[in-house]
Design a protein around this motif. Structure first.
Motif, mmCIF file in Angstrom:
data_model
loop_
_atom_site.group_PDB
_atom_site.id
_atom_site.type_symbol
_atom_site.label_atom_id
_atom_site.label_comp_id
_atom_site.label_asym_id
_atom_site.label_seq_id
_atom_site.Cartn_x
_atom_site.Cartn_y
_atom_site.Cartn_z
ATOM 1 N N VAL A 1 -31.413 23.640 40.480
ATOM 2 C CA VAL A 1 -30.031 23.393 40.406
ATOM 3 C C VAL A 1 -29.621 21.840 40.633
ATOM 4 O O VAL A 1 -30.079 21.156 41.324
ATOM 5 C CB VAL A 1 -29.158 24.006 41.664
ATOM 6 N N ALA B 1 -20.851 31.479 41.486
ATOM 7 C CA ALA B 1 -19.562 31.070 42.173
ATOM 8 C C ALA B 1 -18.741 32.222 42.365
ATOM 9 O O ALA B 1 -18.384 33.033 41.297
ATOM 10 C CB ALA B 1 -18.825 29.917 41.732
ATOM 11 N N PRO C 1 -27.522 30.925 40.995
ATOM 12 C CA PRO C 1 -26.261 30.827 41.725
ATOM 13 C C PRO C 1 -24.890 31.235 41.133
ATOM 14 O O PRO C 1 -24.813 31.030 39.767
ATOM 15 C CB PRO C 1 -26.070 29.578 42.538
ATOM 16 N N GLU D 1 -24.613 21.659 50.930
ATOM 17 C CA GLU D 1 -24.506 22.994 50.388
ATOM 18 C C GLU D 1 -25.559 23.629 49.781
ATOM 19 O O GLU D 1 -25.987 24.812 49.769
ATOM 20 C CB GLU D 1 -23.080 23.107 49.685
ATOM 21 N N LEU D 2 -26.024 22.818 48.775
ATOM 22 C CA LEU D 2 -27.243 23.360 48.004
ATOM 23 C C LEU D 2 -28.371 23.639 48.729
ATOM 24 O O LEU D 2 -29.047 24.575 48.588
ATOM 25 C CB LEU D 2 -27.469 22.208 46.670
ATOM 26 N N LEU E 1 -20.811 26.994 47.001
ATOM 27 C CA LEU E 1 -20.928 26.754 45.482
ATOM 28 C C LEU E 1 -19.470 26.452 45.059
ATOM 29 O O LEU E 1 -19.186 25.469 44.093
ATOM 30 C CB LEU E 1 -21.445 27.880 44.683
ATOM 31 N N GLU E 2 -18.381 26.930 45.512
ATOM 32 C CA GLU E 2 -16.789 26.822 45.095
ATOM 33 C C GLU E 2 -16.511 25.323 45.635
ATOM 34 O O GLU E 2 -16.242 24.321 44.889
ATOM 35 C CB GLU E 2 -16.206 27.440 45.843
ATOM 36 N N ASN F 1 -28.037 26.761 50.822
ATOM 37 C CA ASN F 1 -28.244 28.084 49.824
ATOM 38 C C ASN F 1 -29.723 28.254 49.489
ATOM 39 O O ASN F 1 -30.076 29.261 49.707
ATOM 40 C CB ASN F 1 -27.366 27.773 48.561
ATOM 41 N N PHE G 1 -22.510 20.306 36.703
ATOM 42 C CA PHE G 1 -23.431 21.289 37.512
ATOM 43 C C PHE G 1 -24.404 22.048 36.298
ATOM 44 O O PHE G 1 -23.531 22.448 35.483
ATOM 45 C CB PHE G 1 -22.431 22.079 38.080
#
Length: 150
Positions: A128, A94, A92, A56-57, A107-108, A60, A117
């Protein structure tokens, strides 16, 4: 050249085809090596969640930032820290939960599974960092075995 210490490694990612899958694979290798070489209690759940968070990170970062992305994996006590740097200084955010929204839930998802986080701007871009417990008995926001600090 000697192999990097298993408790801290950094990879440069260029966004080429297979880059995100490669990042997940490197995460698995890192945690497997930490477990076998140092006896760290990396569970299958932690392995799966770490690969999900990396996916996910990194996705993004590659989607929204021009240029390379750095992925750093580090063992910090009873957790693995997953750190992603990219060249875009925009932090970022959410979005509010919306079951009807298609996509943009990354991000969720990350925030739902990690214990910590943070995102902050760097002189160039942003960094991040997500912190994920190595043990299954530590749940996000709760103490060991899910007890709320009791």
């Amino acid at each position: 050249m000697p192999e990097a210490a298993p408790d801290d490694v950094t990879f440069a990612l260029d966004g080429a085809d297979g880059c995100i899958a490669g990042a997940r694979h490197r995460t698995s290798e890192f945690l497997t090596r930490a477990q076998s070489a140092h006896g760290l209690p990396v569970t299958a759940r932690t392995m799966d969640l770490a690969q999900l968070v990396v996916s996910e990170l990194v996705t993004n970062a590659l989607k929204y930032a021009p240029g390379p992305v750095l992925l750093r994996l580090r063992i910090a006590g009873d957790a693995v820290e997953i750190e992603v740097w990219d060249s875009d200084p925009t932090l970022p955010l959410a979005r509010a939960a919306d079951a009807g929204r298609v996509g943009q839930h990354g991000l969720e998802i990350v925030l739902a599974v990690v214990q910590g986080f943070e995102a902050h701007r760097e002189p160039v871009g942003k960094r991040v960092t997500a912190r994920l417990a190595l043990f299954d008995d530590v749940l996000p926001g709760l103490g060991p075995s899910g007890a709320d600090g009791e």
